[in-house]
Design a protein around this motif. Structure first.
Motif, PDB file in Angstrom:
ATOM      1  N   LEU A 143       0.773  -1.169   0.055  1.00  0.00           N
ATOM      2  CA  LEU A 143       0.006   0.099  -0.014  1.00  0.00           C
ATOM      3  C   LEU A 143       0.857   1.401   0.077  1.00  0.00           C
ATOM      4  O   LEU A 143       1.928   1.246   0.438  1.00  0.00           O
ATOM      5  CB  LEU A 143      -0.845  -0.102   1.278  1.00  0.00           C
ATOM      6  N   ALA A 164     -12.488   2.636   3.064  1.00  0.00           N
ATOM      7  CA  ALA A 164     -11.141   2.001   2.451  1.00  0.00           C
ATOM      8  C   ALA A 164     -10.913   3.114   1.433  1.00  0.00           C
ATOM      9  O   ALA A 164     -11.558   4.034   0.677  1.00  0.00           O
ATOM     10  CB  ALA A 164     -11.723   0.957   1.556  1.00  0.00           C
ATOM     11  N   SER A 167      -7.947  -0.046  -0.912  1.00  0.00           N
ATOM     12  CA  SER A 167      -6.886  -0.434   0.133  1.00  0.00           C
ATOM     13  C   SER A 167      -7.428  -1.467   1.047  1.00  0.00           C
ATOM     14  O   SER A 167      -6.808  -2.003   2.060  1.00  0.00           O
ATOM     15  CB  SER A 167      -6.542   0.929   0.663  1.00  0.00           C
ATOM     16  N   TYR A 168      -8.741  -1.840   0.963  1.00  0.00           N
ATOM     17  CA  TYR A 168      -9.453  -2.428   1.782  1.00  0.00           C
ATOM     18  C   TYR A 168      -9.718  -1.674   3.233  1.00  0.00           C
ATOM     19  O   TYR A 168      -8.828  -0.793   3.509  1.00  0.00           O
ATOM     20  CB  TYR A 168      -9.223  -3.944   2.221  1.00  0.00           C
ATOM     21  N   SER A 169     -10.847  -1.948   3.719  1.00  0.00           N
ATOM     22  CA  SER A 169     -11.036  -1.146   5.064  1.00  0.00           C
ATOM     23  C   SER A 169     -10.544  -1.743   6.305  1.00  0.00           C
ATOM     24  O   SER A 169     -10.801  -1.186   7.485  1.00  0.00           O
ATOM     25  CB  SER A 169     -12.659  -0.964   5.181  1.00  0.00           C
ATOM     26  N   PRO A 203      -3.903   2.749  -2.633  1.00  0.00           N
ATOM     27  CA  PRO A 203      -3.302   1.433  -3.085  1.00  0.00           C
ATOM     28  C   PRO A 203      -2.621   1.518  -4.192  1.00  0.00           C
ATOM     29  O   PRO A 203      -2.786   2.555  -5.244  1.00  0.00           O
ATOM     30  CB  PRO A 203      -4.625   0.496  -3.122  1.00  0.00           C
ATOM     31  N   ARG A 232      -7.384  -4.434   8.062  1.00  0.00           N
ATOM     32  CA  ARG A 232      -6.102  -5.016   7.688  1.00  0.00           C
ATOM     33  C   ARG A 232      -6.030  -6.549   8.054  1.00  0.00           C
ATOM     34  O   ARG A 232      -7.109  -7.230   8.161  1.00  0.00           O
ATOM     35  CB  ARG A 232      -5.071  -4.576   8.975  1.00  0.00           C
ATOM     36  N   ASP A 266      -1.922  -7.294   4.310  1.00  0.00           N
ATOM     37  CA  ASP A 266      -0.975  -6.234   5.038  1.00  0.00           C
ATOM     38  C   ASP A 266      -1.220  -6.223   6.657  1.00  0.00           C
ATOM     39  O   ASP A 266      -2.422  -6.273   7.221  1.00  0.00           O
ATOM     40  CB  ASP A 266      -1.600  -4.937   4.536  1.00  0.00           C
ATOM     41  N   PRO A 287      -5.171   0.085   6.894  1.00  0.00           N
ATOM     42  CA  PRO A 287      -4.911   0.921   5.671  1.00  0.00           C
ATOM     43  C   PRO A 287      -4.726   2.328   5.895  1.00  0.00           C
ATOM     44  O   PRO A 287      -5.285   2.850   6.708  1.00  0.00           O
ATOM     45  CB  PRO A 287      -6.608   0.825   5.132  1.00  0.00           C
TER      46      PRO A 287
END
Length: 697
Positions: free
Chosen positions: A18, A43, A97-99, A75, A101, A67, A71
């Motif tokens: 990221l 995200a 990034s996704y919300s 990304p 980890r 990760d 986030p």
């Protein structure tokens, strides 16, 4: 001081980090349109469109890997050569990034629904979708392809993917428990322990952020005191060497990736089990019947019994289950991968027919996780693109030839190492089978189910032949709500010995009888529900519902079967019992009923509708079959209590509502004639067609 785990948080060095700058050549930088922002779930996202892109031209979803950190920022859209090729082909790109980890697959379905909403709001229909990703991102790519609400996926390009899904955490649990057993009694070698039912998982309050956890180095020091793994040779005792080799042999972890795997077995495993966004402290993993190949370890290792509903939730998020039949998948792996072993590809090969899936391995001299060259990655993408355009299905040999052609040019770096002779060992040699007792959902599971402590509140469950199930819950409004009855309906996947319904609906808004208007039915999202079945006629369910309904879980017992079925599942469905199932009138979508006909002529009916003035209503009746006619002398409308924690069995009143008669017609339809005692409900006739056909033995 040596860095803990030697950067194990960077699992797919070319794809998943990221916060990387989105490099483009000056030419593309001038032509590409870019949008960045953040979705409601938190995200970060980035979208890029090439010059001239129009609605429907196609979109590539780029997914990053595991990760350990929260986030934080935009990304990456993948390696530059691959990104440039996709833009050259006129494809749009989008990444989230996704919300969350770590094992973010609990949140990624929402993250990508929101990402596609942003895309459609700004640019219109994306057209055909292709999902790509490395490491965990490859699993996210497969998960996306199983989300029909996102759109039509034509292909998935995944590399070094944990295709066995949530099974990877069985290995993490084994490694943590093996370490605890081998290092027991070693001064300073004990790993931090958690509270409650998860002593092998660090408490959420103590876990903190991965950066601080690394810098503190408590776990790093403990691992070295037990194993000496990262100490100079002169400081490693014979006891350290013996313990290190024993842990590696029992766990199957290679020397190159030992500390990386310990990061997953400590920080990653704890985050998965403790996080309220994931499993919220429930033991989803089980090792009661695992054979570790060592009599002493088998005797001393901690044995963990899983919560079956939590285990089902973990498999739901995510083990690939039902990929579309027209999807094409190219999945590759580096041969020396010690984090996601190459044998994971066997899980995909067991799931997809050969004509849908191409698997190839890159042969490595030095082991890596996702250590591809630009030419190898680009060769895979080009081969997948041509396959979609009608070219022959790629294999390792054709990928190698394509890679060498690219590497012989001036701009793409090799080497090229695709090798058809690479064949991994069986996956079960790396991920020890759990061998848990299970009771798969079957034809005998179809029937009425209830919690013995809550009579008058229950479920109709029907297993279907396509690997799905339908469920209707008959219950009562939450405390403070208007009305005196409530019902919910949903369909979902049969996953191992359970059912996963990702969206139970609560239909509201319509009225009973002649005043019914299907356009008035509002199918509200009520929540998510799961069922597990531990034996014939025994199960458990849990739900996560919307306000004001409280989350909960209850045991279940089966009250009825259809046809001649029963426990332990013997008998058949024949004759009139074949009319069992769910029924509705297509002109009155939003209401309907279930008819379950027993071999002894008894018939159970659950009818779901609405009240004359609005509000939900449901009716229960037990009748008798005589030829092609079913008579229900007493149709009951149970009322008097409230949902969940406010349910009081003694308050339930089984009020007589009226009577009904069903005629089984030769055209495969049924006619329901009813007459209510109260003139506000009236009398009438409904013509029902089949909605579902229960699974047959």
């Amino acid at each position: 001081m040596l860095e803990l785990f030697r950067g194990c948080e960077c699992l797919c060095m070319r794809w998943i980090l990221l916060g990387l700058s989105l490099w483009l050549s000056p030419l593309y930088a001038q032509q590409v349109q870019e949008l960045r922002g953040r979705t409601p779930s938190g995200a970060w996202y980035v979208i890029q469109l090439p010059a001239g892109w129009q609605s429907g031209d196609g979109l590539v979803l780029v997914n990053h890997g595991y990760d350990f950190r929260e986030p934080a920022g935009t990304p990456s859209l993948g390696p530059a050569p691959l990104r440039e090729r996709q833009l050259q082909q006129g494809l749009a790109l989008a990444a989230s990034s996704y919300s969350d980890r770590g094992w973010a697959l609990f949140s990624t379905p929402t993250d990508h629904r929101e990402l596609l909403t942003v895309f459609r709001d700004h640019y219109g229909d994306p057209g055909p979708l292709i999902s790509t990703g490395g490491s965990l991102g490859g699993l996210v790519a497969l998960q996306q392809a199983e989300q029909p609400e996102l759109g039509q996926f034509s292909a998935v390009y995944s590399v070094c993917t944990p295709a066995a899904g949530s099974r990877v955490w069985d290995h993490a649990l084994d490694l943590r428990l093996i370490y605890d057993t081998v290092c027991d009694g070693v001064s300073g070698g004990e790993l931090p322990r958690g509270s409650g039912d998860l002593p092998y998982a660090i408490d959420d309050n103590d876990l903190g952020d991965f950066d601080g956890w690394v810098e503190g180095s408590q776990i790093y020091l403990a691992i070295n005191r037990c194993t000496g793994v990262d100490l100079p040779s002169w400081a490693i005792s014979s006891g350290m060497r013996r313990r290190y080799e024993q842990i590696r042999q029992l766990s199957g972890v290679s020397d190159d990736f030992f500390l990386d795997n310990m990061a997953y077995a400590t920080f990653g495993l704890s985050d998965l089990l403790r996080s309220e966004h994931k499993l919220d402290g429930r033991p989803a993993l089980d090792n009661r019947f695992v054979d570790y190949g060592d009599a002493d370890i088998n005797q001393r290792i901690a044995r963990i019994q899983s919560d079956r509903l939590a285990g089902l939730k973990l498999r739901q998020h995510h083990t690939p289950q039902r990929l579309p039949s027209n999807l094409r998948v190219l999945s590759t792996h580096t041969s020396g991968d010690g984090i996601v072993v190459p044998a994971h590809q066997q899980a995909l090969q067991a799931l997809l027919p050969a004509e849908q899936l191409s698997v190839a391995y890159v042969s490595e001299d030095s082991p890596s996780h996702c250590g591809y060259s630009d030419a190898e990655l680009l060769a895979g993408w080009d081969a997948l693109s041509d396959w979609l355009d009608g070219a022959p299905q790629p294999d390792a040999s054709s990928l190698q030839g394509r890679c060498q052609s690219l590497a012989n040019g001036a701009d793409v770096e090799g080497p090229c190492r695709y090798d058809s002779s690479v064949q991994p060992e069986p996956l079960d040699q790396h991920l020890r089978p759990r061998q848990l007792p299970s009771f798969p959902l079957q034809a005998a599971s179809t029937g009425l189910w209830y919690d013995p402590a809550s009579p008058g509140d229950g479920y109709v469950i029907e297993a279907l032949a396509d690997g799905r199930a339908v469920v209707a819950r008959f219950s009562y409004p939450a405390e403070g709500e208007a009305g005196d009855q409530a019902w919910f309906f949903g369909s979902g996947e049969i996953l191992d010995e359970g059912i996963v319904i990702e969206q139970m609906q609560r239909p509201v808004g319509a009225r009973f009888g002649a005043a019914f208007d299907p356009a008035e039915v509002d199918r509200q999202d009520w929540g998510e529900q799961r069922f597990v079945f531990e034996a014939c006629g025994e199960g458990e369910t849990a739900w996560e519902s919307t306000t004001p309904y409280a989350d909960g879980r209850t045991p279940l017992r089966q009250l009825s079967w259809i046809g001649g079925l029963g426990c332990p599942g013997s008998g058949d469905i024949s004759g009139a019992s074949l009319y069992s199932g769910a029924w509705y009138d297509p002109a009155r979508s939003g209401e309907g009923g279930f008819i379950h006909i027993q071999a002894d002529g008894r018939v159970f009916m659950l009818w779901f509708s609405f009240q004359p003035q609005g509000g939900q209503a449901w009716f229960f009746a037990e009748g008798s079959l005589n030829g092609a006619v079913i008579t229900f002398a007493d149709v009951l409308r149970p009322v008097g209590t409230r949902f969940g924690p406010d349910f009081v069995p003694a308050d339930v009143r089984f009020e007589r509502w009226g009577s009904a008669r069903i005629e089984l017609q030769v055209n495969g339809q049924i006619q329901l004639d009813y007459a209510a005692d109260d003139s506000n409900w009236g009398a009438g006739t409904l013509h029902w067609q089949r909605l579902t056909q229960p699974l047959l033995p």
